[in-house]
Scaffold this motif. Structure first.
Motif, PDB file in Angstrom:
ATOM      1  N   GLY A 235       0.490  -0.869   0.013  1.00 55.23           N
ATOM      2  CA  GLY A 235       0.196  -0.171  -0.588  1.00 55.23           C
ATOM      3  C   GLY A 235       0.809   1.627   0.073  1.00 55.23           C
ATOM      4  N   CYS A 236       2.647   0.905  -0.344  1.00 62.77           N
ATOM      5  CA  CYS A 236       2.868   2.126  -0.099  1.00 62.77           C
ATOM      6  C   CYS A 236       2.326   3.057  -1.672  1.00 62.77           C
ATOM      7  CB  CYS A 236       4.265   2.144  -0.471  1.00 62.77           C
ATOM      8  SG  CYS A 236       5.455   0.670   0.650  1.00 62.77           S
ATOM      9  N   GLU A 237       2.575   4.941  -1.073  1.00 61.96           N
ATOM     10  CA  GLU A 237       2.107   5.624  -2.705  1.00 61.96           C
ATOM     11  C   GLU A 237       3.373   5.654  -3.232  1.00 61.96           C
ATOM     12  OE1 GLU A 237       0.370   9.203  -1.011  1.00 61.96           O
ATOM     13  OE2 GLU A 237      -1.108   8.045   0.246  1.00 61.96           O
ATOM     14  N   PHE A 238       3.332   6.171  -4.372  1.00 60.87           N
ATOM     15  CA  PHE A 238       4.447   6.317  -5.804  1.00 60.87           C
ATOM     16  C   PHE A 238       3.695   7.616  -6.347  1.00 60.87           C
ATOM     17  CE2 PHE A 238       4.103   1.631  -5.358  1.00 60.87           C
ATOM     18  CZ  PHE A 238       5.374   1.473  -5.647  1.00 60.87           C
ATOM     19  N   ASP A 239       5.466   7.896  -6.481  1.00 66.45           N
ATOM     20  CA  ASP A 239       5.976   9.235  -6.632  1.00 66.45           C
ATOM     21  C   ASP A 239       6.071   9.123  -8.282  1.00 66.45           C
ATOM     22  OD1 ASP A 239       5.175  11.129  -5.360  1.00 66.45           O
ATOM     23  OD2 ASP A 239       7.227  10.561  -4.533  1.00 66.45           O
ATOM     24  N   GLU A 240       5.246   9.776  -9.678  1.00 62.10           N
ATOM     25  CA  GLU A 240       5.795  10.325 -10.722  1.00 62.10           C
ATOM     26  C   GLU A 240       5.923  11.623 -11.562  1.00 62.10           C
ATOM     27  OE1 GLU A 240       4.490   7.230 -12.375  1.00 62.10           O
ATOM     28  OE2 GLU A 240       3.330   6.247 -11.570  1.00 62.10           O
ATOM     29  N   GLY A 241       7.367  11.027 -11.830  1.00 66.62           N
ATOM     30  CA  GLY A 241       8.116  12.243 -12.281  1.00 66.62           C
ATOM     31  C   GLY A 241       8.936  12.209 -13.681  1.00 66.62           C
ATOM     32  N   PRO A 242       9.755  13.118 -14.329  1.00 60.25           N
ATOM     33  CA  PRO A 242       9.930  12.684 -15.135  1.00 60.25           C
ATOM     34  C   PRO A 242      11.085  12.309 -15.312  1.00 60.25           C
ATOM     35  CG  PRO A 242      10.839  15.020 -14.470  1.00 60.25           C
ATOM     36  CD  PRO A 242       9.476  13.945 -13.700  1.00 60.25           C
ATOM     37  N   MET A 243      11.035  11.741 -14.684  1.00 58.77           N
ATOM     38  CA  MET A 243      12.065  10.738 -14.841  1.00 58.77           C
ATOM     39  C   MET A 243      11.545   8.880 -14.449  1.00 58.77           C
ATOM     40  SD  MET A 243      15.859  12.600 -13.595  1.00 58.77           S
ATOM     41  CE  MET A 243      16.771  11.472 -14.143  1.00 58.77           C
ATOM     42  N   GLY A 244      10.361   8.856 -14.149  1.00 57.83           N
ATOM     43  CA  GLY A 244      10.122   7.758 -14.461  1.00 57.83           C
ATOM     44  C   GLY A 244       9.289   7.864 -12.885  1.00 57.83           C
ATOM     45  N   ARG A 245       7.999   6.545 -12.717  1.00 59.05           N
ATOM     46  CA  ARG A 245       7.805   6.388 -11.057  1.00 59.05           C
ATOM     47  C   ARG A 245       8.747   5.403  -9.955  1.00 59.05           C
ATOM     48  NH1 ARG A 245       3.523   1.709  -9.286  1.00 59.05           N
ATOM     49  NH2 ARG A 245       1.883   2.719  -9.097  1.00 59.05           N
ATOM     50  N   THR A 246       8.270   6.530  -8.947  1.00 59.92           N
ATOM     51  CA  THR A 246       9.394   5.981  -7.512  1.00 59.92           C
ATOM     52  C   THR A 246       8.744   6.013  -6.228  1.00 59.92           C
ATOM     53  OG1 THR A 246      10.268   8.188  -7.019  1.00 59.92           O
ATOM     54  CG2 THR A 246      11.846   7.623  -8.145  1.00 59.92           C
ATOM     55  N   ILE A 247       9.132   5.584  -5.063  1.00 58.62           N
ATOM     56  CA  ILE A 247       8.201   5.075  -3.790  1.00 58.62           C
ATOM     57  C   ILE A 247       8.062   5.854  -3.313  1.00 58.62           C
ATOM     58  CG2 ILE A 247       8.172   3.216  -2.020  1.00 58.62           C
ATOM     59  CD1 ILE A 247       9.991   1.524  -3.746  1.00 58.62           C
ATOM     60  N   ARG A 248       7.386   6.662  -2.970  1.00 59.15           N
ATOM     61  CA  ARG A 248       7.250   8.151  -2.490  1.00 59.15           C
ATOM     62  C   ARG A 248       7.602   7.671  -0.454  1.00 59.15           C
ATOM     63  NH1 ARG A 248       1.955  11.128  -1.715  1.00 59.15           N
ATOM     64  NH2 ARG A 248       2.098  10.910  -3.906  1.00 59.15           N
ATOM     65  N   THR A 249       9.381   8.533  -0.277  1.00 57.80           N
ATOM     66  CA  THR A 249       9.372   8.505   1.008  1.00 57.80           C
ATOM     67  C   THR A 249       9.404  10.325   1.163  1.00 57.80           C
ATOM     68  OG1 THR A 249      11.492   8.613   0.431  1.00 57.80           O
ATOM     69  CG2 THR A 249      10.636   6.345   0.965  1.00 57.80           C
ATOM     70  N   ASP A 250       9.954  10.493   2.598  1.00 51.29           N
ATOM     71  CA  ASP A 250      10.426  11.025   3.318  1.00 51.29           C
ATOM     72  C   ASP A 250      11.896  11.708   3.633  1.00 51.29           C
ATOM     73  OD1 ASP A 250      11.115   9.711   5.377  1.00 51.29           O
ATOM     74  OD2 ASP A 250       9.433   9.986   6.837  1.00 51.29           O
ATOM     75  N   ALA A 251      12.305  11.803   4.031  1.00 52.42           N
ATOM     76  CA  ALA A 251      13.624  12.394   3.935  1.00 52.42           C
ATOM     77  C   ALA A 251      14.400  11.688   4.883  1.00 52.42           C
ATOM     78  CB  ALA A 251      13.813  14.060   4.930  1.00 52.42           C
ATOM     79  N   MET A 252      13.511  11.182   5.738  1.00 59.62           N
ATOM     80  CA  MET A 252      14.209   9.642   6.455  1.00 59.62           C
ATOM     81  C   MET A 252      14.258   8.511   5.873  1.00 59.62           C
ATOM     82  SD  MET A 252      15.901  11.279   8.668  1.00 59.62           S
ATOM     83  CE  MET A 252      16.539   9.884   9.776  1.00 59.62           C
ATOM     84  N   LYS A 253      13.386   8.646   4.855  1.00 63.46           N
ATOM     85  CA  LYS A 253      13.396   7.305   3.976  1.00 63.46           C
ATOM     86  C   LYS A 253      12.403   6.100   4.585  1.00 63.46           C
ATOM     87  CE  LYS A 253      15.015   7.184   1.008  1.00 63.46           C
ATOM     88  NZ  LYS A 253      15.178   8.149  -0.715  1.00 63.46           N
ATOM     89  N   ALA A 254      11.189   7.220   5.171  1.00 61.05           N
ATOM     90  CA  ALA A 254      10.255   6.352   5.566  1.00 61.05           C
ATOM     91  C   ALA A 254       9.242   6.868   4.643  1.00 61.05           C
ATOM     92  CB  ALA A 254       9.351   6.597   6.750  1.00 61.05           C
TER      93      ALA A 254
END
Length: 296
Positions: A235-254
């Motif tokens: 159930g992790c959320e993802f970010d869609e950007g110009p360089m592809g899809r990545t797992i969304r994390t905060d500054a501490m990689k959570a």
């Protein structure tokens, strides 16, 4: 057995994430499917103290040093499924018993989807690259090219003249506007509008009109896909950007799922060994601290 932390992925980010946990004497397991993203490249460049070292040797040395810690386990295998329960997480393995952990670190990496040019995939990592900082210097200022895949390829085309005379092969991907043409001209970038039919020899680009462009290196943007469905299963959320899809994390990689951390190429745009190591180190330390203080 329930582990304190299971790290899924044993490449550079996963190894780095495991190290602070090992040094905290936590019971951890690294599960690795054996598919490093840079397995096609012979050597790694730009990583302080390891410049020019074989990429596989860096990973092997990291594993050797990690396994010297008595609380660390290693499992060669592939995770087939993942689910959360009240005491942590359960991982279902292909052909093996399930595993359980209080925390997860996902360092699963990505799979590069390459432009569909015949002959390109066979030269990936040897004559065709994505990062000039990793591979540009070794081309010794010889002729290099950019295979356009979208207007984003302008960024590469404007960077590359510092490494050699550069040609931007538009390949029907886009047509630069007047402002872009001015920028390309200012950087001395040559334009080639004839489509690439195939690549032969070391790096001979056969064009649609019959001409052949001989290059020392070719750079292109890939479409990276997160290599494992585990993050989505959890159930992790993802970010869609110009360089592809990545797992969304905060500054501490959570991630957006409590108790799950993500690092490396699957959790940040771009791709670089030193950045993956730094990313993993943050994730491992954060996973350790979450065991003590909660949160994340």
């Amino acid at each position: 057995m329930q582990y304190d932390v299971i790290i899924v992925g044993g490449s550079y980010a996963g190894l780095a994430a495991a190290m602070p946990l090992a040094r905290a004497r936590r019971k951890i397991l690294v599960v690795d499917a054996g598919q490093r993203r840079n397995r096609f490249a012979g050597h790694s460049h730009g990583f302080l103290t390891q410049d020019g070292t074989q990429a596989a040797a860096i990973a092997a040395k990291g594993r050797e040093q990690l396994l010297a810690y008595r609380t660390v386990g290693w499992l060669d295998g592939k995770v087939a499924g993942a689910q959360r329960h009240e005491n942590g997480f359960r991982l279902d393995m292909e052909g093996m018993p399930p595993l359980e952990a209080r925390r997860l670190v996902l360092a699963t990496g990505v799979v590069d989807r390459l432009p569909p040019v015949p002959g390109l995939a066979e030269r990936w990592g040897t004559h065709v690259f994505h990062c000039p900082y990793c591979h540009g210097y070794e081309l010794n200022q010889g002729p290099i090219g950019v295979l356009a895949t979208s207007p984003m390829s302008m960024h590469l085309a404007l960077l590359l003249p510092d490494w050699g005379p550069t040609t931007l092969f538009l390949n029907d991907a886009f047509e630069p506007d007047a402002e872009q043409l001015e920028k390309l001209q200012a950087r001395g970038v040559r334009l080639e509008r004839s489509r690439i039919e195939r690549i032969e020899g070391s790096l001979d680009l056969v064009l649609h009109d019959g001409r052949i462009a001989n290059l020392d290196g070719l750079f292109t943007l890939t479409t990276p896909d997160v290599a494992s469905p585990i993050a989505a299963m959890l159930g992790c959320e993802f970010d869609e950007g110009p360089m592809g899809r990545t797992i969304r994390t905060d500054a501490m990689k959570a991630t957006t799922v409590q108790g799950v951390f993500a690092c490396g190429d699957a959790a940040r745009p771009g791709g670089s060994l030193p950045l993956a190591v730094g990313d993993g180190t943050i994730a491992g330390a954060a996973a350790h601290q979450s065991l003590i203080f909660g949160g994340y």
